[in-house]
Design an enzyme around this catalytic site. Structure first.
Site, PDB file in Angstrom:
ATOM      1  N   GLU A  83       0.809  -1.225   0.000  1.00  0.00           N
ATOM      2  CA  GLU A  83       0.000   0.000   0.000  1.00  0.00           C
ATOM      3  C   GLU A  83       0.838   1.271   0.000  1.00  0.00           C
ATOM      4  OE1 GLU A  83      -0.737  -2.595   1.994  1.00  0.00           O
ATOM      5  OE2 GLU A  83      -2.744  -3.237   1.377  1.00  0.00           O
ATOM      6  N   HIS A 128      -9.366  -4.670  10.350  1.00  0.00           N
ATOM      7  CA  HIS A 128     -10.038  -4.518   9.058  1.00  0.00           C
ATOM      8  C   HIS A 128     -11.325  -3.701   9.160  1.00  0.00           C
ATOM      9  CE1 HIS A 128      -7.228  -7.613   8.026  1.00  0.00           C
ATOM     10  NE2 HIS A 128      -7.694  -7.772   6.810  1.00  0.00           N
TER      11      HIS A 128
END
Lengths: 389, 325
Positions: free
Chosen positions: B60, B129
């Protein structure tokens, strides 16, 4: 030699670039030592990219290095007088790299660097006035006083900063290269970093993306031996910094003669050709040395001694080495050297006067240049509040 | 009018913009060959090819930063985070680079990037998450933050976000991906910063964003049914820019406000809205502004407990009644 490499298969190149015995990890920075194996038979002056240099072009290279040094010396005085806030990371000792690298750039080649950015900015043609004014925090500065010494930008000259977080600019440089390739332009991005950057994850992620997608990016590690006050051997594992590229199947090279602007031109020129012709990335580790502390406010005695600095200065100073070489071939004369020096000092002095005389940004300026839409109200598409009290 | 899902609306928006502007590219983990982890980009690789629809490695910081750099040079990357929670891995690239580059360059550089992905709990995937970072993102001047609550808005806001010249964080919701509503064919835009009064009312303003709006509408039905209370439901749609006028007008009309969101309470969007109301509509209030958020702890895994941790129709209904006492 670069072009002879078997690409992306981990094959080692000729020993001048890669013989690791030549670059042992030592307690002193290797940059101040003669390599055990020297570049026998290699003369950067004879490289094709340098043979074609005219006298004026060589003088321009020399002049640019002198201008960087005199500008930074003037910055240092202003800093010591309290005119410049924050940090001041001086490039003195490393001038040959920015000048050498930018001198081979074509119109679609771009650069990005970290916070030690004065040299790169001058080398791409930014003016001392706007740079000094930026350091002074004045509205006439290249970033209107909003960036400071670490954050110079000039996209019109393909210079994308000037970035404060160690290694944080490397994904951006990779993205610039991505955009060049996407647009089908025959250009590359040189993404500069210091030796302290190489242990940041973002740098490794960028290596992977560049190699995976064959992006035209040249990762240039300006290895001055110290990440702030921590030597390479105390911060970075492995035999060399550039060799880490092997893990990604990337081309890599070590340029031991980083003080030699012509050697830098030769090696970077070859990496650039590889990027232009085959859209392949490279990692270049350029050995260099900085004379001043990490930032000039930092103590400079805890990790190295003065003798080490003097040893480098007396044998490898980029300005002196090139000056002697140009004197020997009669490109430079003592009169011209003096003239260049005086002119650079005067230019730097003028920039300090310009900065001094310039106004600070206004209170209203604080909220400008945050959102494109606010600065272009006629074209604004969104509604609602973007700022809050 | 066609009824399509939130997922299909996002796909339509990105497809239309890819066809409209050659500089738009969709990138992210599994967006191409895999057809998208949540199938938002299903079929797009086949239709637009690998130059426009790009699979990235799980990296990322690297690929978001790369997108920022590409945006600086004129591309309009739409970067998918498989979970918006993974923004934390790219924090430096988003909040140091994308947010600040225009400012630090004195306005010389733009960063027209969209970073999008689902930012919600409620699917039993645990604390790592289930981030809801809208207030964290909106905290940063230079960033815009959008949280669509339905398919119509998702499409119109996405198209506006892609055309925007500033970096936009586009927070979606996995639970909403399959929710459908009427969405017109073809071109329309929803401007950033324009709130939507989803239900008009006179007794209390239930203001919020994201999936909480769907819950609030059901709670409003209950309030009407059981107590004849007319709740107004206001969907902010966009956190920054923020439609302050619509918030104030609603509160001036109802004199009571409940802010509903899935975020944690500390420094939440609701906290900011409560502050704005206190500053600008204090004299109109008949009760303190109340907030309903997730219970203040990391997202719990245990499925029945996670339901209780998040805002629910029942909790909203109860909080509204408390505000009306």
């Amino acid at each position: 030699m670069f072009a002879d490499l078997s690409l992306n298969n981990g094959t080692l190149a000729p020993h001048y670039y890669f013989n690791l015995k030549a670059f042992p990890v030592t307690k002193k920075p290797s940059s101040s030592k003669k390599p055990e194996v020297t570049n026998l038979g290699y003369d950067a002056r004879q490289a094709p990219i340098n043979i074609k240099l005219g006298q004026d072009e060589k003088i321009a290279l020399y002049r640019d290095m002198v201008r960087i040094r005199r500008f930074e010396e003037r910055c240092l005085r202003s800093y010591q007088q309290g005119k410049i806030g924050g940090f001041l990371h001086l490039y003195i000792g490393q001038e040959s790299i920015a000048v050498g690298c930018t001198s081979v750039m074509g119109k679609d080649d771009h650069i990005i660097t970290a916070y030690r950015d004065h040299g790169h900015a001058l080398a791409v043609g930014m003016g001392m006035n706007e740079m000094m004014a930026e350091n002074y925090g004045k509205v006439t500065g290249c970033s209107k006083g909003k960036g400071g010494s670490m954050h110079y930008f000039d996209p019109s000259r393909n210079f994308w900063g000037g970035h404060g977080i160690v290694g944080g600019q490397i994904p951006l440089g990779t993205g610039l290269a991505y955009a060049l390739k996407y647009k089908g332009l025959k250009g590359a991005c040189m993404a500069f970093m210091g030796d302290g950057s190489v242990n940041q994850g973002a740098v490794h992620e960028s290596y992977n993306l560049a190699a995976l997608w064959s992006l035209p990016v040249i990762f240039i590690i300006e290895n001055n031996g110290y990440s702030m006050g921590t030597s390479q051997e105390r911060s970075s594992a492995g035999p060399s910094l550039a060799q880490r590229a092997e893990g990604y199947g990337m081309n890599w090279a070590i340029i031991e003669d980083g003080h030699d602007v012509l050697a830098v031109r030769d090696q970077v020129g070859q990496a650039l050709k590889l990027a232009h012709d085959k859209s392949l990335p490279s990692v270049l580790e350029i050995r260099t040395y900085r004379y001043r502390g990490h930032s000039v406010a930092d103590p400079d005695t805890t990790y190295r001694d003065k003798a080490e600095i003097e040893a480098y200065k007396s044998t490898k100073d980029p300005l002196s080495v090139f000056q002697l070489s140009l004197l020997a071939e009669q490109t430079l004369t003592t009169e011209l050297i003096q003239k260049i020096d005086e002119s650079a000092r005067a230019e730097a002095e003028t920039s300090a006067q310009f900065a001094e005389a310039s106004p600070y940004p206004s209170l209203e300026d604080i909220k400008k240049d945050v959102y494109w839409e606010i600065d272009n109200p006629a074209d604004r598409k969104s509604v609602g509040a973007l700022f809050f009290d | 009018m066609p009824v399509i899902t939130y997922r299909e609306a996002l796909r339509a928006a990105m497809s239309e913009e890819i066809e409209r502007d050659p500089n738009v590219v969709l990138m992210g983990e599994e967006v191409a060959q895999f057809n998208g982890a949540y199938k938002i980009s299903e079929g797009m690789l086949a239709k637009y090819g690998p130059k426009r629809i790009v699979d990235t490695p799980i990296s990322e910081a690297g690929f978001i930063g790369m997108g920022v750099g590409a945006a600086m040079l004129g591309l309009r990357p739409v970067m998918e985070l498989m979970f918006f929670s993974f923004y934390s891995v790219a924090f430096d690239q988003i909040f140091n680079n994308a947010a600040n580059i225009r400012y630090m360059s004195g306005g010389l550089i733009n960063c027209p990037i969209v970073i999008r992905g689902p930012a919600n709990g409620g699917t039993n995937v645990g604390a790592t998450h289930s981030h809801t970072p809208e207030s964290i993102a909106a905290y940063h001047p230079g960033i815009k933050v959008v949280v669509p609550s339905n398919a119509y808005d998702a499409k119109g806001l996405m198209k506006s976000a892609i055309r925007d010249n500033d970096p936009v964080m586009f927070l979606e919701n996995t639970i909403l991906y399959g929710e459908a509503c009427e969405v017109p064919d073809g071109e329309y835009l929803v401007p950033l910063g324009k709130a939507s009064v989803m239900r008009a009312g006179t007794d209390i303003s239930i203001i919020g964003h994201g999936r909480s709006i769907q819950l609030a509408l059901k709670a409003a039905d209950l309030l009407k049914e059981k107590h004849n209370i007319n709740a107004e439901v206001v969907d902010l749609r966009s956190i920054r820019p923020l439609d302050v006028d619509t918030i104030l007008n609603s509160v001036k009309k109802t004199s009571r406000c409940l802010y509903v969101e899935e975020s944690k309470p500390f420094c939440s969007v609701g906290a900011m809205v409560a502050c704005l109301i206190s500053d600008q509509a204090f004299d109109y209030l008949d009760a303190p502004v109340k907030r309903l958020t997730s219970i203040d702890a990391p997202a719990i895994y245990s499925p029945p407990l996670e339901k209780l941790q998040l805002p629910s129709v029942e909790r909203i209904y109860q909080a509204a009644l408390d505000t009306l006492k």
